[in-house]
Write a protein that holds these residues in place. Structure first.
Motif, PDB file in Angstrom:
ATOM      1  N   PRO A  13       6.918   0.262  -1.956  1.00  0.00           N
ATOM      2  CA  PRO A  13       6.257   1.199  -2.968  1.00  0.00           C
ATOM      3  C   PRO A  13       6.817   1.205  -4.349  1.00  0.00           C
ATOM      4  N   VAL A  20       0.803  -1.178   0.132  1.00  0.00           N
ATOM      5  CA  VAL A  20       0.137   0.072   0.030  1.00  0.00           C
ATOM      6  C   VAL A  20       0.775   1.216   0.057  1.00  0.00           C
ATOM      7  N   ALA A  21       0.562   2.198  -0.941  1.00  0.00           N
ATOM      8  CA  ALA A  21       1.336   3.443  -0.937  1.00  0.00           C
ATOM      9  C   ALA A  21       0.377   4.600  -0.910  1.00  0.00           C
ATOM     10  N   VAL A  22       0.679   5.602  -0.007  1.00  0.00           N
ATOM     11  CA  VAL A  22       0.016   6.993   0.108  1.00  0.00           C
ATOM     12  C   VAL A  22       0.884   7.961  -0.346  1.00  0.00           C
ATOM     13  N   LEU A  47      -8.055  -0.438   1.701  1.00  0.00           N
ATOM     14  CA  LEU A  47      -7.992   0.899   1.305  1.00  0.00           C
ATOM     15  C   LEU A  47      -8.749   1.973   2.291  1.00  0.00           C
ATOM     16  N   GLY A  80      -3.363  10.611  -3.311  1.00  0.00           N
ATOM     17  CA  GLY A  80      -3.643   9.171  -3.915  1.00  0.00           C
ATOM     18  C   GLY A  80      -3.110   7.892  -2.884  1.00  0.00           C
ATOM     19  N   VAL A  81      -3.913   6.735  -3.239  1.00  0.00           N
ATOM     20  CA  VAL A  81      -3.710   5.703  -2.482  1.00  0.00           C
ATOM     21  C   VAL A  81      -3.624   4.509  -3.636  1.00  0.00           C
ATOM     22  N   ALA A  82      -2.370   3.716  -3.665  1.00  0.00           N
ATOM     23  CA  ALA A  82      -2.441   2.776  -4.377  1.00  0.00           C
ATOM     24  C   ALA A  82      -2.290   1.332  -3.601  1.00  0.00           C
ATOM     25  N   LEU A 138      -7.121   1.683  -6.772  1.00  0.00           N
ATOM     26  CA  LEU A 138      -6.626   2.986  -6.804  1.00  0.00           C
ATOM     27  C   LEU A 138      -7.684   4.241  -6.280  1.00  0.00           C
ATOM     28  N   ILE A 192       5.934  10.386  -1.228  1.00  0.00           N
ATOM     29  CA  ILE A 192       5.299   9.197  -0.903  1.00  0.00           C
ATOM     30  C   ILE A 192       5.151   9.371   0.875  1.00  0.00           C
ATOM     31  N   ALA A 222       0.133   5.719  -6.964  1.00  0.00           N
ATOM     32  CA  ALA A 222      -0.123   6.642  -5.922  1.00  0.00           C
ATOM     33  C   ALA A 222       0.056   8.101  -6.190  1.00  0.00           C
ATOM     34  N   GLY A 225       4.063   2.980  -5.829  1.00  0.00           N
ATOM     35  CA  GLY A 225       4.344   4.475  -5.499  1.00  0.00           C
ATOM     36  C   GLY A 225       3.936   5.176  -6.689  1.00  0.00           C
TER      37      GLY A 225
END
Length: 341
Positions: free
Chosen positions: A49, A33-35, A298, A281-283, A272, A42, A209, A206
Motif C-alpha cells: 500500500p 489493493v488497499a482498504v 474492487l 475507502g478502497v484503492a 477509488l 489500513i 484509500a 494506502g
C-alpha cells in the motif's frame, strides 16, 4: 516495499486477475489493493500500500469539493448534475456534452477557455456524429466537466482564468481540501502533468484509500467543508451515469449497491471507492495500467472487507467484468478475479 520517488518495484504487486481465452490463460493483471478506515488505519492490503502512483481522475471528487465549499456552485446556481459532471470522466454522450456547453454559457465563457485539449466521444455512434459535425472539440474531453468546475471557482474568486497553474487560487483551495484528508501538506506531493493539462499529484495507494474513507465519512472539521463533501457525495449517488456514461461499470456498481458504494475511476488502472455508511475507502491500482479487471477486483475487495455481502459482490461481477467477445458478439473468454481466491 514502496517505490518512493523512483520506478515501480516488482515486489510491490500481487496477481489480481487472469484473462482466459478458452482453456488458455492469455494475460494476467498484477497490482495493489488497499482498504482503509477513517482513522487512517489500513485494514487490509494486497501488495504494497506504500506504492506511490498518480491517481489521476480518481481525485476529481476531491477537486469538486472546492467548487461547493467556495460558494461558486451556489453563486452560479449549479445543480447536482453539474457537481456530478465536475467529478466525471465522461464519455461525451450527448446529455453530458449538453451540460458542459450550458455550463460554459452560464459562466459567459467559450470552449477555448477550457485548458483540456480537443477530443472525440468514446461511443461509436457519438464518435461518428462528432466526425460528421467537424471532429474533435474541447467539450468532448472526458475532463471538461472538471475544468468547468475550476473555471467556476476562478470566476467566483475573481481570479484569472489560468487555473492550470499550481499556484492559482482554485488549485490552492483544492490542495487545502486534499491536505485535510491525507493529513499532510498536499502542496509537497510529487507532481506531474495530467493528460488534460492540469497538475497530476502522486500519492501512495494506502493514502488514497484513507482519503476516500475520510471523504465518505465526512471526517473533517468545519461545517462548510462537511456540507460541501456531503453535497458532492450525494451528487455522485444521484447521478452515476454522469460520472462515466449510461450503463457503464461505474453506474452499474453505484446502482447495484443502492448507492452504498461510490466510486471514481482514474487512468492507468486506478480505481477509488468510498463506502460512506461504513467509513471505508478502497484503492485499486493495476500495475500495467489496464482498465479491464479493476472493477471486478474492487467488487471482490469490497466483499473481503465486509463492505458488501459476498453473494452480492459475486452477483455484480458479470455486470462489471463481462465475458470477452469476438467480433460477432460470441463469448470467447473471461476475466477471472484472483483476489481472495
Amino acid at each position: 516495499m514502496s517505490n518512493g520517488e523512483g520506478g515501480m518495484a516488482d515486489g510491490a504487486f500481487v496477481e489480481l486477475a487472469r484473462v482466459w481465452r478458452g482453456p488458455v490463460v492469455e494475460s494476467c493483471h498484477r497490482g495493489v489493493v488497499a482498504v482503509a478506515d477513517a482513522t487512517g488505519t489500513i485494514r487490509q492490503a494486497w501488495g504494497d500500500p506504500g506504492l506511490v502512483t498518480t491517481p489521476r481522475s480518481s481525485l476529481k471528487p476531491f477537486q469538486a469539493v472546492a467548487l461547493v465549499e467556495s460558494g461558486a456552485a451556489d453563486a452560479f446556481a449549479l445543480g447536482e448534475a453539474h457537481i456530478a459532471m465536475a467529478c466525471a470522466s465522461h464519455h461525451a454522450q450527448p446529455f453530458q456534452v449538453a451540460i458542459v456547453q450550458e455550463w460554459l454559457a452560464r459562466l459567459g465563457l467559450e470552449e477555448s477557455n477550457l485548458v483540456c485539449g480537443p477530443d472525440l466521444p468514446r461511443g461509436r455512434e457519438d464518435l461518428l456524429a462528432a466526425a460528421r459535425a467537424g471532429g474533435p472539440r474541447r467539450v468532448f474531453h472526458n475532463c471538461s466537466g472538471k475544468h468547468c468546475g475550476f473555471l467556476t471557482v476562478a470566476r467566483h474568486l475573481r481570479a484569472d482564468l489560468g487555473y492550470a497553474d499550481p499556484a492559482h487560487p482554485a488549485q490552492r483551495l483544492y490542495l487545502d481540501i486534499l491536505s485535510d484528508l491525507i493529513g499532510r501538506d498536499a502542496a509537497s506531493l510529487l507532481r506531474g502533468t495530467d493528460g488534460c493539462g492540469l497538475p497530476a499529484l502522486a500519492l501512495s495507494v494506502g493514502e488514497m484509500a484513507v482519503a476516500a474513507a475520510r471523504f465518505g465519512a465526512v471526517a473533517v472539521a468545519g461545517g462548510a467543508r462537511q456540507a460541501a463533501m456531503r453535497r458532492v457525495l450525494q451528487a455522485m449517488r444521484d447521478h452515476p451515469d454522469h460520472l462515466s456514461g449510461r450503463d457503464e461499470p461505474t453506474a452499474r456498481l453505484v446502482r447495484g449497491t443502492g448507492g452504498r458504494v461510490l466510486l471514481k475511476t482514474g487512468a492507468e488502472g486506478f480505481l477509488l471507492a468510498m463506502v460512506p455508511d461504513q467509513g471505508l475507502g478502497v484503492a485499486v491500482k493495476l500495475a500495467d495500467g489496464a482498465g479491464r479487471a479493476k472493477f471486478g477486483v474492487l467488487a471482490r475487495a469490497l466483499a473481503l472487507a465486509g463492505a458488501l455481502p459476498a453473494a452480492e459482490a459475486e452477483a455484480l461481477l458479470p455486470q462489471l467484468e463481462p465475458a470477452i467477445l469476438d467480433s460477432n458478439g460470441g463469448a470467447v473468454g473471461a476475466i477471472e478475479i484472483l483476489l481472495g481466491g
